[in-house]
Scaffold this motif. Structure first.
Motif, mmCIF file in Angstrom:
data_model
loop_
_atom_site.group_PDB
_atom_site.id
_atom_site.type_symbol
_atom_site.label_atom_id
_atom_site.label_comp_id
_atom_site.label_asym_id
_atom_site.label_seq_id
_atom_site.Cartn_x
_atom_site.Cartn_y
_atom_site.Cartn_z
ATOM 1 N N LEU A 126 -26.431 -22.600 13.024
ATOM 2 C CA LEU A 126 -26.206 -23.973 13.449
ATOM 3 C C LEU A 126 -24.824 -24.146 14.068
ATOM 4 C CD1 LEU A 126 -27.720 -25.865 10.379
ATOM 5 C CD2 LEU A 126 -28.872 -25.084 12.467
ATOM 6 N N LEU A 127 -23.971 -23.126 13.902
ATOM 7 C CA LEU A 127 -22.605 -23.171 14.427
ATOM 8 C C LEU A 127 -22.408 -22.275 15.649
ATOM 9 C CD1 LEU A 127 -20.808 -23.125 10.990
ATOM 10 C CD2 LEU A 127 -21.013 -25.070 12.554
ATOM 11 N N ARG A 128 -23.484 -21.696 16.173
ATOM 12 C CA ARG A 128 -23.317 -20.808 17.324
ATOM 13 C C ARG A 128 -22.855 -21.622 18.525
ATOM 14 N NH1 ARG A 128 -28.886 -18.816 20.025
ATOM 15 N NH2 ARG A 128 -29.300 -20.735 21.123
ATOM 16 N N GLN A 129 -22.189 -20.965 19.429
ATOM 17 C CA GLN A 129 -21.566 -21.599 20.595
ATOM 18 C C GLN A 129 -20.676 -22.737 20.100
ATOM 19 O OE1 GLN A 129 -24.928 -22.392 23.131
ATOM 20 N NE2 GLN A 129 -25.156 -20.245 23.648
ATOM 21 N N GLU A 130 -20.903 -23.967 20.509
ATOM 22 C CA GLU A 130 -20.043 -25.080 20.105
ATOM 23 C C GLU A 130 -20.502 -25.741 18.816
ATOM 24 O OE1 GLU A 130 -19.884 -27.792 23.377
ATOM 25 O OE2 GLU A 130 -19.225 -26.253 24.762
ATOM 26 N N GLY A 131 -21.745 -25.514 18.397
ATOM 27 C CA GLY A 131 -22.303 -26.171 17.228
ATOM 28 C C GLY A 131 -23.568 -26.927 17.573
ATOM 29 N N THR A 132 -24.012 -27.773 16.666
ATOM 30 C CA THR A 132 -25.244 -28.544 16.816
ATOM 31 C C THR A 132 -24.993 -29.956 16.282
ATOM 32 O OG1 THR A 132 -25.995 -27.669 14.680
ATOM 33 C CG2 THR A 132 -26.790 -26.531 16.654
ATOM 34 N N SER A 133 -26.047 -30.725 16.083
ATOM 35 C CA SER A 133 -25.909 -32.056 15.487
ATOM 36 C C SER A 133 -27.131 -32.351 14.620
ATOM 37 C CB SER A 133 -25.769 -33.129 16.575
ATOM 38 O OG SER A 133 -26.906 -33.119 17.416
ATOM 39 N N LEU A 134 -26.977 -33.324 13.747
ATOM 40 C CA LEU A 134 -28.047 -33.761 12.856
ATOM 41 C C LEU A 134 -28.404 -35.188 13.245
ATOM 42 C CD1 LEU A 134 -29.692 -32.927 10.336
ATOM 43 C CD2 LEU A 134 -27.911 -33.994 8.955
ATOM 44 N N ILE A 135 -29.677 -35.413 13.547
ATOM 45 C CA ILE A 135 -30.148 -36.725 14.018
ATOM 46 C C ILE A 135 -31.165 -37.283 13.028
ATOM 47 C CG2 ILE A 135 -31.566 -37.890 15.784
ATOM 48 C CD1 ILE A 135 -28.991 -37.240 17.043
ATOM 49 N N ILE A 136 -31.031 -38.582 12.712
ATOM 50 C CA ILE A 136 -32.038 -39.315 11.944
ATOM 51 C C ILE A 136 -32.704 -40.275 12.916
ATOM 52 C CG2 ILE A 136 -32.485 -40.904 10.032
ATOM 53 C CD1 ILE A 136 -29.903 -39.856 8.720
ATOM 54 N N GLN A 137 -34.035 -40.374 12.815
ATOM 55 C CA GLN A 137 -34.786 -41.242 13.720
ATOM 56 C C GLN A 137 -35.345 -42.451 12.981
ATOM 57 O OE1 GLN A 137 -36.696 -37.570 15.728
ATOM 58 N NE2 GLN A 137 -36.695 -39.205 17.266
ATOM 59 N N SER A 138 -35.776 -43.458 13.748
ATOM 60 C CA SER A 138 -36.209 -44.734 13.177
ATOM 61 C C SER A 138 -37.517 -44.640 12.406
ATOM 62 C CB SER A 138 -36.344 -45.789 14.278
ATOM 63 O OG SER A 138 -37.313 -45.389 15.235
ATOM 64 N N GLY A 139 -38.380 -43.686 12.746
ATOM 65 C CA GLY A 139 -39.671 -43.558 12.075
ATOM 66 C C GLY A 139 -39.913 -42.130 11.623
#
Length: 189
Positions: free
Chosen positions: A135-148
Motif C-alpha cells: 500500500l506504500l509502493r511508489q507514493e502511497g495509496t488512500s482509503l476511501i469510504i463511500q455513501s452506500g
C-alpha cells in the motif's frame, strides 16, 4: 573474517527490522467532504495481510463501502484524485467475484445510529513492506469510504455511491497532528 560476517549479519537483521517497523503500524487521518477530520485508520502488517482498525464519526447510519485507492490524494469534496481501487494484479472488482478481487477491495462497514464506525477489517492480499501489493509502493495509496454499501460485484467499484471520506496512506501519514474527534479531549482529563 568471523567478526566481519557477524557484523554483516547484525546489520542485515537491524535493516530488516527497521524497514518493517517504520511501516507498521501506520496511522492515517480520515477527512470528510468539508475537509474536517472525522477519525483515523490504523494499518498494521500481519502474517495474513494488513489489518485496518477504522474509527470514524459523522457518517450516515448504515452500511458503507470502503476500499484502498491507487493514489495518496484526498482532494475534497469528491476525492476523485484518489483514483480507482488499488489493483496492482489487474483483477476485476468485488470480494464475491469468482475471478478474484482488487487488492484494495474490503468488506462493507456499518455506521451505528450515531454515525460512528469502530471496526477492524483485513486486506488479505495487501502488504505494507516493499512488494507489488504494498500500500506504500511508489507514493502511497488512500482509503476511501463511500455513501452506500459495495455490492461486491459491479464493475469497476461496486456501485457504492459517492465518496464521503478519505485518508492518505503514506509513510508520513501518521505525522498529522490534527485532533481526533473520536478520542476524548486530553485537556479535560
Amino acid at each position: 573474517m568471523k567478526r566481519a560476517l557477524m557484523f554483516a549479519g547484525a546489520v542485515a537483521v537491524v535493516l530488516t527490522a527497521c524497514s518493517g517497523e517504520e511501516r507498521s503500524p501506520l496511522e492515517t487521518s480520515m477527512y470528510n467532504k468539508d475537509n474536517d477530520k472525522i477519525g483515523t485508520a490504523v494499518l498494521t502488517e500481519q502474517p495474513e495481510g494488513v489489518q485496518v482498525k477504522l474509527k470514524v464519526e459523522g457518517l450516515e447510519p448504515g452500511m458503507h463501502g470502503i476500499a484502498v485507492h491507487e493514489f495518496p490524494k484526498c482532494e475534497a469534496p469528491e476525492f476523485k484524485t484518489a483514483g480507482n481501487h488499488f489493483n496492482p494484479t489487474s483483477k476485476e472488482h468485488g470480494l464475491m467475484n469468482p475471478k478474484g478481487a482488487h487488492v484494495g477491495d474490503m468488506p462493507n462497514v456499518e455506521a451505528d445510529p450515531s454515525g460512528m464506525i469502530d471496526v477492524e477489517v483485513m486486506l488479505p492480499q495487501a502488504k505494507l513492506k516493499e512488494n507489488q501489493k504494498s500500500l506504500l509502493r511508489q507514493e502511497g495509496t488512500s482509503l476511501i469510504i463511500q455513501s452506500g454499501p459495495d455490492d461486491g460485484m459491479t464493475q469497476p467499484a461496486g456501485d457504492a455511491g459517492e465518496r464521503v471520506a478519505c485518508g492518505v496512506i503514506t509513510l508520513d501519514a501518521d505525522k498529522d497532528e490534527t485532533s481526533d474527534p473520536t478520542e476524548p479531549d486530553k485537556q479535560q482529563e
